[in-house]
Write an enzyme that holds these catalytic residues in place. Structure first.
Site, PDB file in Angstrom:
ATOM      1  N   ASP A  32      -1.616  -0.511  14.785  1.00  0.00           N
ATOM      2  CA  ASP A  32      -0.527  -0.216  13.745  1.00  0.00           C
ATOM      3  C   ASP A  32       0.748   0.162  14.537  1.00  0.00           C
ATOM      4  O   ASP A  32       0.456   0.747  15.676  1.00  0.00           O
ATOM      5  CB  ASP A  32      -1.139   1.355  13.079  1.00  0.00           C
ATOM      6  CG  ASP A  32      -0.109   1.620  11.792  1.00  0.00           C
ATOM      7  OD1 ASP A  32      -0.745   1.785  10.612  1.00  0.00           O
ATOM      8  OD2 ASP A  32       1.189   1.804  11.889  1.00  0.00           O
ATOM      9  N   ALA A  75      -2.171  -3.897   7.269  1.00  0.00           N
ATOM     10  CA  ALA A  75      -0.780  -3.633   7.592  1.00  0.00           C
ATOM     11  C   ALA A  75       0.516  -4.377   6.784  1.00  0.00           C
ATOM     12  O   ALA A  75       0.034  -5.831   6.645  1.00  0.00           O
ATOM     13  CB  ALA A  75      -0.384  -3.853   9.010  1.00  0.00           C
ATOM     14  N   TYR A 141       7.641  -9.614  -2.133  1.00  0.00           N
ATOM     15  CA  TYR A 141       6.607  -9.186  -1.906  1.00  0.00           C
ATOM     16  C   TYR A 141       5.214  -9.549  -2.423  1.00  0.00           C
ATOM     17  O   TYR A 141       4.244  -9.768  -1.754  1.00  0.00           O
ATOM     18  CB  TYR A 141       6.578  -7.405  -2.182  1.00  0.00           C
ATOM     19  CG  TYR A 141       5.025  -6.758  -2.013  1.00  0.00           C
ATOM     20  CD1 TYR A 141       4.882  -6.302  -0.783  1.00  0.00           C
ATOM     21  CD2 TYR A 141       4.710  -6.369  -3.080  1.00  0.00           C
ATOM     22  CE1 TYR A 141       3.847  -5.618  -0.667  1.00  0.00           C
ATOM     23  CE2 TYR A 141       3.467  -5.685  -2.936  1.00  0.00           C
ATOM     24  CZ  TYR A 141       2.988  -4.933  -1.667  1.00  0.00           C
ATOM     25  OH  TYR A 141       1.871  -4.567  -1.728  1.00  0.00           O
ATOM     26  N   ASN A 170      -1.037   0.523  -7.500  1.00  0.00           N
ATOM     27  CA  ASN A 170      -0.708   2.017  -7.693  1.00  0.00           C
ATOM     28  C   ASN A 170      -1.640   2.983  -7.156  1.00  0.00           C
ATOM     29  O   ASN A 170      -2.130   3.976  -7.883  1.00  0.00           O
ATOM     30  CB  ASN A 170      -0.399   2.102  -8.968  1.00  0.00           C
ATOM     31  CG  ASN A 170       0.777   1.609  -9.502  1.00  0.00           C
ATOM     32  OD1 ASN A 170       0.742   0.431 -10.106  1.00  0.00           O
ATOM     33  ND2 ASN A 170       2.069   1.715  -9.139  1.00  0.00           N
ATOM     34  N   VAL A 185       5.373   5.863  -6.036  1.00  0.00           N
ATOM     35  CA  VAL A 185       5.990   6.655  -6.984  1.00  0.00           C
ATOM     36  C   VAL A 185       5.395   8.037  -6.962  1.00  0.00           C
ATOM     37  O   VAL A 185       6.207   9.092  -7.197  1.00  0.00           O
ATOM     38  CB  VAL A 185       5.950   6.131  -8.297  1.00  0.00           C
ATOM     39  CG1 VAL A 185       4.738   5.725  -8.742  1.00  0.00           C
ATOM     40  CG2 VAL A 185       6.676   6.975  -9.593  1.00  0.00           C
TER      41      VAL A 185
HETATM   42  N1  LIG Z   1      -0.579   1.754  -1.977  1.00  0.00           N
HETATM   43  C1  LIG Z   1      -0.720   0.910  -2.813  1.00  0.00           C
HETATM   44  O1  LIG Z   1      -0.695   1.255  -4.326  1.00  0.00           O
HETATM   45  C2  LIG Z   1      -1.183  -0.530  -2.763  1.00  0.00           C
HETATM   46  C3  LIG Z   1      -1.275  -1.518  -3.828  1.00  0.00           C
HETATM   47  C4  LIG Z   1      -1.436  -2.689  -3.714  1.00  0.00           C
HETATM   48  C5  LIG Z   1      -1.644  -3.056  -2.326  1.00  0.00           C
HETATM   49  N2  LIG Z   1      -1.298  -2.415  -1.460  1.00  0.00           N
HETATM   50  C6  LIG Z   1      -1.576  -2.978  -0.116  1.00  0.00           C
HETATM   51  O2  LIG Z   1      -2.407  -1.918   0.934  1.00  0.00           O
HETATM   52  C7  LIG Z   1      -2.076  -2.071   2.323  1.00  0.00           C
HETATM   53  C8  LIG Z   1      -1.787  -0.614   2.720  1.00  0.00           C
HETATM   54  O3  LIG Z   1      -0.828   0.083   1.885  1.00  0.00           O
HETATM   55  P1  LIG Z   1      -0.528   1.633   2.087  1.00  0.00           P
HETATM   56  O4  LIG Z   1       0.006   2.173   0.679  1.00  0.00           O
HETATM   57  O5  LIG Z   1      -1.577   2.174   2.808  1.00  0.00           O
HETATM   58  O6  LIG Z   1       0.794   1.312   3.026  1.00  0.00           O
HETATM   59  P2  LIG Z   1       1.208   2.413   4.274  1.00  0.00           P
HETATM   60  O7  LIG Z   1       2.551   2.148   4.487  1.00  0.00           O
HETATM   61  O8  LIG Z   1       0.617   3.764   4.113  1.00  0.00           O
HETATM   62  O9  LIG Z   1       0.165   1.483   5.298  1.00  0.00           O
HETATM   63  C9  LIG Z   1       0.906   0.585   5.823  1.00  0.00           C
HETATM   64  C10 LIG Z   1       0.488   0.710   7.530  1.00  0.00           C
HETATM   65  O10 LIG Z   1       0.679  -0.661   8.090  1.00  0.00           O
HETATM   66  C11 LIG Z   1       1.643  -0.224   9.236  1.00  0.00           C
HETATM   67  N3  LIG Z   1       2.430  -1.464   9.473  1.00  0.00           N
HETATM   68  C12 LIG Z   1       3.121  -2.010   8.792  1.00  0.00           C
HETATM   69  N4  LIG Z   1       3.834  -3.049   9.350  1.00  0.00           N
HETATM   70  C13 LIG Z   1       3.397  -3.354  10.442  1.00  0.00           C
HETATM   71  C14 LIG Z   1       3.230  -4.319  11.546  1.00  0.00           C
HETATM   72  N5  LIG Z   1       4.236  -5.223  11.441  1.00  0.00           N
HETATM   73  N6  LIG Z   1       2.223  -4.272  12.506  1.00  0.00           N
HETATM   74  C15 LIG Z   1       1.229  -3.254  12.723  1.00  0.00           C
HETATM   75  N7  LIG Z   1       1.398  -2.069  11.598  1.00  0.00           N
HETATM   76  C16 LIG Z   1       2.285  -2.095  10.459  1.00  0.00           C
HETATM   77  C17 LIG Z   1       2.416   0.877   8.984  1.00  0.00           C
HETATM   78  O11 LIG Z   1       2.833   1.783  10.047  1.00  0.00           O
HETATM   79  C18 LIG Z   1       1.368   1.592   7.882  1.00  0.00           C
HETATM   80  O12 LIG Z   1       0.741   2.458   8.726  1.00  0.00           O
HETATM   81  C19 LIG Z   1      -0.604  -2.857   2.298  1.00  0.00           C
HETATM   82  O13 LIG Z   1      -1.111  -4.291   2.805  1.00  0.00           O
HETATM   83  C20 LIG Z   1      -0.256  -2.896   0.790  1.00  0.00           C
HETATM   84  O14 LIG Z   1       0.566  -4.221   0.596  1.00  0.00           O
HETATM   85  C21 LIG Z   1      -1.142  -1.098  -1.441  1.00  0.00           C
END
Ligand SMILES: NC(=O)c1ccc[n+]([C@@H]2O[C@H](COP(=O)([O-])OP(=O)(O)OC[C@H]3O[C@@H](n4cnc5c(N)ncnc54)[C@H](O)[C@@H]3O)[C@@H](O)[C@H]2O)c1
Length: 336
Positions: A32, A75, A141, A170, A185
């Site tokens: 990360d 990530a 995205y 979400n 949100v």
């Molecule tokens: N939270 C949601 O509702 C949701 C819904 C659908 C999909 N997702 C997907 O789930 C995954 C996790 O989302 P989240 O909500 O936990 O987000 P988050 O931002 O909490 O976690 C993402 C992590 O990736 C790390 N990161 C980003 N770019 C990076 C890079 N280039 N190299 C290394 N680390 C990197 C960030 O530091 C972060 O810790 C993502 O792929 C997101 O697209 C999330």
């Protein structure tokens, strides 16, 4: 003992998946760059490597040094609405970064690649979205997520790389980044209340989403590699009861014991109603637990109140300012 790489394991969903994997007896390495996550989120039993999935040399070395059985790729920068205005960054981070991991997984014989895509791939299709619908993403995205899904399909056909794709939606809960003004949100509303500010809602607040508690989905993602019938499949993952954002705001204020003060901002270009059909995941992984929204929000609020408000940062290097929502434009910096 299986060895698993969790990218984004200092983030919200990734840290929960990493914790579930540790519990399930995996040796876990977290990669990360801490751009959106926090070191304190990483389970202490996991090895932590700070770096970017864009750093191809680092990724190759990591795969050479560890014989990963499984890769859980979480990530990403998941600011869906902002992605229109940071296209280049979005495709580099969320698409090219993913390709680095897919290449390394092929070259190093990874047994299964688990990817968190998103409901964003469906765009404005009629809800509830089903996996057999042809996706039409409406923003960069979602396009990047769909491109990675397609890459996994052809990497399987060409090189035999096994994969499982999840399209969550979400997700909220403990350890969510509540400081990011462009996404999450529930976190945004809680952070604003903690700071004594009114909750900001884009448009009339009647847009509908099904909010998913983290404890209902992280264990499913972690366990995916144990289900042979899940290989090569795509699964919606998350709650199927939808609420308006206005209803959400009332619940958040209520569980935090605070007055429900709302500031409506100019509507932005977003899908009005988005929720998906989770029956395919239930058939393969079992029905699983579904935490009621109020209960899940209460658990997250208890965590957020201990944790305290976080200062919201401004996204550096916006690439396009045309049509940027005014509330973002006033706090944004730009590169050419
Ligand atoms: N939270 C949601 O509702 C949701 C819904 C659908 C999909 N997702 C997907 O789930 C995954 C996790 O989302 P989240 O909500 O936990 O987000 P988050 O931002 O909490 O976690 C993402 C992590 O990736 C790390 N990161 C980003 N770019 C990076 C890079 N280039 N190299 C290394 N680390 C990197 C960030 O530091 C972060 O810790 C993502 O792929 C997101 O697209 C999330």
């Amino acid at each position: 003992m299986p060895v698993s790489l969790v990218t984004g394991g200092a983030g919200f969903i990734g840290s929960h998946v990493a914790a579930n994997l540790v519990e399930d007896g995996h040796q876990v390495v977290v990669l990360d760059d801490l751009s959106g996550g926090y070191l304190e989120n990483v389970p202490r039993q996991a090895a932590f490597v700070q770096g970017s999935i864009l750093d191809q040399l680092l990724v190759d070395k990591l795969f050479s040094d560890n014989s990963f059985d499984f890769v859980y790729h979480l990530a990403a920068y998941a600011a869906e609405g902002l992605s229109h205005f940071i296209k280049r960054f979005n495709y580099q981070n969320n698409l090219i970064g993913s390709i680095n991991l897919i290449n390394a997984s092929v070259n190093h014989g990874v047994k299964c690649f688990v990817f968190t895509s998103s409901i964003a791939v469906y765009g404005a299709l009629q809800p509830p979205m089903r996996e057999d619908m042809t996706p039409i993403p409406e923003d960069p995205y979602g396009i990047a997520k769909l491109a990675v899904e397609q890459e996994l399909r052809v990497s399987h056909e060409m090189f035999g790389l096994e994969f499982v794709v999840f399209r969550p939606h979400n997700v909220y809960g403990e350890r969510q980044n509540i400081a990011d003004r462009y996404r999450n949100v529930v976190g945004i509303l809680m952070n604003q209340l903690l700071k004594g500010e009114p909750m900001s809602i884009f448009g009339d607040g009647n847009q509908q989403r099904a909010f998913t508690y983290i404890g209902d989905v992280a264990p499913v993602i972690a366990a995916a590699v144990r289900y042979p019938e899940a290989r090569g499949q795509i699964f919606n993952l998350g709650a199927d009861v939808s609420y308006t954002v206005n209803e959400l705001a009332r619940i958040v204020a209520d569980v935090m014991g605070l007055e429900c003060r709302v500031r409506h901002l100019e509507a932005r270009n977003e899908v009005k109603v988005a929720f998906s059909d989770g029956s395919k995941a239930a058939r393969v992984f079992g029905k699983g637990q579904t935490t009621a929204l109020k209960e899940g929000i209460l658990r997250m609020a208890e965590w957020a109140m201990v944790h305290g408000a976080r200062e919201s940062c401004v996204f550096q290097n916006v690439e396009i300012v045309k049509n940027l929502p005014p509330s973002w434009a006033s706090v944004i910096s730009r590169v050419g």
